[in-house]
Design an enzyme around this catalytic site. Structure first.
Site, mmCIF file in Angstrom:
data_model
loop_
_atom_site.group_PDB
_atom_site.id
_atom_site.type_symbol
_atom_site.label_atom_id
_atom_site.label_comp_id
_atom_site.label_asym_id
_atom_site.label_seq_id
_atom_site.Cartn_x
_atom_site.Cartn_y
_atom_site.Cartn_z
ATOM 1 N N CYS A 1 -33.919 36.024 -27.174
ATOM 2 C CA CYS A 1 -34.733 36.063 -26.616
ATOM 3 C C CYS A 1 -34.486 37.049 -25.204
ATOM 4 O O CYS A 1 -33.533 37.593 -24.282
ATOM 5 C CB CYS A 1 -34.314 35.254 -25.390
ATOM 6 S SG CYS A 1 -35.084 34.541 -24.076
ATOM 7 N N CYS B 1 -40.783 31.788 -23.758
ATOM 8 C CA CYS B 1 -39.578 31.781 -23.272
ATOM 9 C C CYS B 1 -40.060 31.046 -21.810
ATOM 10 O O CYS B 1 -40.850 31.610 -21.560
ATOM 11 C CB CYS B 1 -39.275 33.188 -23.202
ATOM 12 S SG CYS B 1 -38.245 33.990 -22.063
#
Lengths: 445, 114
Positions: free
Chosen positions: A207, A388
């Site tokens: 991420c 995200c």
């Protein structure tokens, strides 16, 4: 000393409506779309070994056990704890405790699946077998590699994981306890002010929004304490952009400008002197030292050693150096060994080492594997979708979803604007993501 | 990649709430049954009772919004774009309607307010 962990961050999905709004007095959002209306089971006596019992391994086991009857499915993983890694930044922001992100692998191993508490130490794809770290040899007909990745803290000279939480040293990734210790360090910094450094490595990483988020969260914590005026926040980007997707990079650049977060480009952390609180960055002009009062260290990330030492790794190209597995980016099938798949962080595909990627990779890989057993072909494709919820302050986030080609892939076009700071996106992150993630581990989402 | 289905929806909410999910569904069902029973018994709605139920509903709606802000560690200042206001409205209406139905049913069962 490297620390191994498994796949990460999660939420929605591409193209269609797959989130839901509802609840008694609540409204919650959850990434969905599944194979609960699964096709009939395929009869087989195939031996399937899943190396790794993190998010990708467990989700694969759940789906395979539902689609195959009579198969011998084995998960290999020594770790008994399961980490909900999308929650680590919340722990490091003091919003949740370590127990929020800690579960038990055993709770998610599907019935009928054998879990061997040993890790894969050697892959022999030519001989179709895996050797564990306890010396056990497991022959297979199909192999799914879901080992996750290795946090290479050792690559940063002077870094000491044991000192996270002390002397302004933070690092969200090492463990739930390290995330909590990072919060202690950040909170004490927020009381006093000073210089805080953020950044990311030049390797592929989990991420890529997480280091950006953490700078936003630190900014917000300072503002809430009334000490923002006494602090300087600096984000050190490893290349010339803040994020690999241009439209997102521009938005973050503007938000950083708005929040007064300074940016250095082409700065990559190479060494740290914890005692002196000095970080050294690799820059085009040579090493550059920066003094800090708080730092969030994001270590370089590589494929685990057993994968790096195996023939499964990319031989050439951008994914070769760190040993990621050579798979077809659309099917997750190994390019040279047709009975091998890789899902989650260890897969050598562009972008997305997130739980959202896992959510969309696993059904594709499983469909191809099952089709091969059944003697048919599958047209399932993974388009690189990942997502995200980029937190910009406590209470607001931007839902950032994109694919291999840097296209935005909004789940709710016209409803939830992808690059807008919204409460609804924050709510998804805080309320709906973990349940969706857990449902994914059970093959239900 | 399949479309959203009810089983998935349920799976996510089950992970979110655990056994509380079934308790909430049972509570909502009980309130609805009580409301319908009172209405059938009285052969219609009693305006006085409905007004008091609506007052309770107002409080229920506000409580629902405050509850969601609390569980998400947010404040009203975090409400950003239009979709956030829609979400607040949905939460308010859900909490409000639920409370009206429950309050009317309970008041009716106790034969309060005629």
């Amino acid at each position: 000393m490297p620390i191994t962990s498994n796949s990460t961050d999660l939420p929605a999905a591409p193209g269609r409506r797959r989130f839901i709004i509802g609840g008694a007095a609540a409204a919650a959002l959850a990434g969905v779309a599944t194979a609960t209306g699964a096709p009939a089971q395929t009869q087989t006596r195939a031996r399937v070994v899943i190396a790794g019992g993190g998010a990708a391994g467990l989700a694969t086991a759940a789906r395979l056990s539902r689609r195959l009857a009579g198969a011998e499915i084995t998960i290999l993983d020594r770790r008994r704890e399961h980490f909900y890694q999308p929650g680590f930044t919340l722990v490091a922001a003091g919003l949740k405790g370590p127990s929020y992100v800690t579960g038990a692998t055993g709770d998610f191993v599907p019935a009928g699946v054998r879990w061997i508490e040993e890790s894969a130490a050697e892959f022999d794809p030519a001989g179709r077998k895996v050797v564990t770290d306890a010396g056990r040899t497991l022959p297979y007909d199909f192999l799914v590699v879901a080992t996750g990745l290795t946090l290479d803290y050792g690559a940063i000279a002077g870094m000491d994981v044991a000192r996270i939480g002390q002397d302004g040293l933070g690092s969200v990734y090492a463990s739930p306890q390290a995330a909590a210790a990072t919060w202690a360090a950040m909170s004490s910094f927020a009381d006093r002010g000073g210089v805080a450094l953020f950044g990311r490595p030049s390797t592929e990483m989990k991420c890529a929004g997480a280091p950006l988020k953490y700078a936003f969260l630190t900014d917000d914590t300072l503002r809430r304490r009334g000490t923002r005026g006494r602090a300087e926040l600096i984000y050190n980007a490893h290349n010339r952009v803040l994020f690999s997707v241009p439209i997102v990079a521009e938005k973050v650049r503007m938000l950083y400008r708005d929040r007064g977060i300074r940016t250095n480009y082409e700065h990559e952390l190479q060494a740290i002197d914890i005692g002196r609180k000095v970080a050294t960055f690799r820059t085009p002009g040579g090493p550059k030292e920066l003094q800090y009062d708080f730092i969030n260290v994001v270590p370089p990330m590589r494929a685990p050693e057993a994968v790096r030492n195996s023939p499964l790794r990319w031989q050439t190209g951008p994914f070769a150096a760190d040993g990621w597995i050579e798979v077809d980016r659309a099917t997750l099938r190994h390019s040279r060994f047709a009975e091998v798949f890789a899902v989650g962080d260890v897969a050598g595909v562009p972008k997305g080492k997130t739980a959202a990627s896992v959510k969309w990779q696993v059904p594709v890989a499983v469909d191809h594997l099952v089709a091969q057993i059944a003697g048919r072909t599958s047209d399932a494709r993974y388009n690189g979708y990942t997502s995200c919820p980029l937190i910009t302050r406590i209470g607001r986030a931007m839902l950032v979803e994109f694919d291999y080609e840097d296209n935005l892939q909004p789940s709710f076009p016209g409803v939830i604007a992808p690059l807008e700071e919204l409460w609804i996106t924050w709510m998804m992150k805080i309320v709906a993501l973990k349940p969706t993630y857990l449902a994914m581990l059970r093959g239900m989402a | 990649m399949k479309e959203l289905d009810v089983a998935t929806f349920l799976a996510v909410f089950q992970e979110m709430l655990g056994p509380l999910l079934w308790a909430l569904i049972a509570l909502a069902a009980a309130a609805t049954v009580l409301f319908v029973w009172v209405m059938l018994r009285d052969r219609g709605l009693r305006p006085r009772r409905l007004v008091w139920a609506e007052v309770a509903g107002l409080a229920g709606g506000i409580a629902a919004v405050l509850f969601m802000l609390a569980v998400t560690q947010s404040q009203l200042a975090d409400i950003g774009g239009p979709v956030d206001w829609v979400l607040v409205a949905v939460i308010f209406v859900a909490g409000g309607v639920g409370t009206v139905v429950a309050a009317y049913g309970v008041l009716g069962a106790l034969r309060h307010l005629a």
